[in-house]
Design a protein around this motif. Structure first.
Motif, PDB file in Angstrom:
ATOM      1  N   TYR A 156       0.843  -1.202   0.000  1.00 36.88           N
ATOM      2  CA  TYR A 156       0.000   0.000   0.000  1.00 36.88           C
ATOM      3  C   TYR A 156       0.875   1.248   0.000  1.00 36.88           C
ATOM      4  N   ASN A 172      -5.454   0.089  -2.346  1.00 34.24           N
ATOM      5  CA  ASN A 172      -6.093  -1.010  -1.619  1.00 34.24           C
ATOM      6  C   ASN A 172      -6.184  -2.260  -2.487  1.00 34.24           C
ATOM      7  N   TYR A 215     -11.073  -3.256   2.695  1.00 41.08           N
ATOM      8  CA  TYR A 215     -11.666  -1.923   2.603  1.00 41.08           C
ATOM      9  C   TYR A 215     -12.362  -1.547   3.913  1.00 41.08           C
ATOM     10  N   GLU A 268      -9.558  -0.698   6.272  1.00 40.67           N
ATOM     11  CA  GLU A 268      -8.972   0.575   5.861  1.00 40.67           C
ATOM     12  C   GLU A 268      -9.880   1.740   6.259  1.00 40.67           C
TER      13      GLU A 268
END
Length: 303
Positions: free
Chosen positions: A71, A96, A136, A139
């Protein structure tokens, strides 16, 4: 670099600030919590397929570390491809999805060696959408809860440059106990300082170019002229080179040049030093009396 954030104010950060966040205790605790959750819920059924618990923990640790590394590498690569000095905006889905594609391949390859699992293109394509969705979610939790905590703990002010239209509504603040005094502008530079040079992080700066220096762990954020640099160094070493009347230290992490100061905003609980470029510098409670005295002396000297 600015990373688009769908939940409000997009953070903007330098490479050094990104590395500081990734090394912070707040982020490391969060990464450990992610590993524990993946192990506890036996994601993809690795332990059910015969994988030992120790190996399962190790694989998820590798997964999280690899995801963060890829990342960050995507962000750095994106930044390197941009023209110098321009801000880079990047959708979160890009780093991502790239990081998770690499990590899914790596984890499946490792897991197939310790459990009764098939490692094939078909399995990879089956796992990838689920892994991207899961990453996700993690994140998003990072951006909504963890990053603001790391920002506050490190004093980085990652949200200092807000994108137009993303500013949250300003709520009215209660009046302070002691009314604020109007800003008193200062004029001119301290005499006798022209030609003086100081060394910060191995680089030499003309003293009259410096606006402020902020300490951030083992680094210094130096605002000089029209640029802002991050250099390795100690604020104490800089202060040892400064002439007495060149500026002042309102906070243990800040030094500001006399010429950069526009005035002092007094408050009931805290004072704020206002700089000509709009920067607001906090005044430590234990240094309020000294800063006020210095400001009065400077203003009297300008008269």
């Amino acid at each position: 670099m600015q990373l688009f954030d769908m939940f409000g104010e997009p953070p903007q950060f330098t490479v050094h600030e990104m590395m500081m966040v990734l090394r912070s205790g707040v982020f490391l605790k969060y990464a450990a919590a992610v590993v524990l959750l993946l192990v506890a819920f036996d994601t993809h059924g690795y332990r059910e397929a015969g994988m030992p618990l120790q190996v399962n923990i190790l694989i998820w640790m590798v997964c999280v570390a690899a995801f963060v590394s890829v990342y960050a590498a995507v962000l750095l690569g994106w930044l390197a491809l941009a023209p110098g000095g321009r801000r880079i905006r990047l959708l979160r889905l890009v780093p991502n999805a790239t990081a998770m594609a690499v990590v899914t391949f790596l984890v499946l390859a490792l897991a197939s060696g310790f459990a009764d699992l098939e490692f094939s293109r078909r399995v990879l394509l089956q796992h990838l959408p689920y892994n991207i969705a899961l990453s996700y979610i993690f994140e998003t939790l990072m951006f909504v809860f963890i990053l603001p905590q790391a920002d506050a703990a490190l004093g980085l002010d990652l949200y200092r440059r807000k994108r137009p239209g993303c500013e949250p509504p300003v709520e009215p603040r209660p009046a302070p106990v002691v009314p604020e005094q109007p800003v008193q502008p200062l004029r001119g530079a301290a005499e006798g300082l022209n030609g003086t040079a100081v060394v910060v992080g191995g680089q030499k700066f003309a003293l009259e170019q410096l606006r402020y220096v902020k300490s951030e762990e083992h680094y210094l954020r130096v605002s000089a002229g029209d640029s802002e640099l991050t250099l390795r160094g100690r604020l104490a070493d800089l202060l040892a080179q400064m002439p007495q009347d060149a500026g002042l230290q309102p906070h243990r992490s800040w030094w500001v040049a006399r010429d950069a100061v526009a005035g002092l905003r007094r408050g009931g609980q805290s004072d704020v030093l206002l700089l000509a470029d709009g920067t607001e510098v906090p005044v430590a409670r234990g240094r309020r009396a000294h800063v006020r005295e210095v400001m009065q002396a400077w203003q009297a000297g300008e008269g």
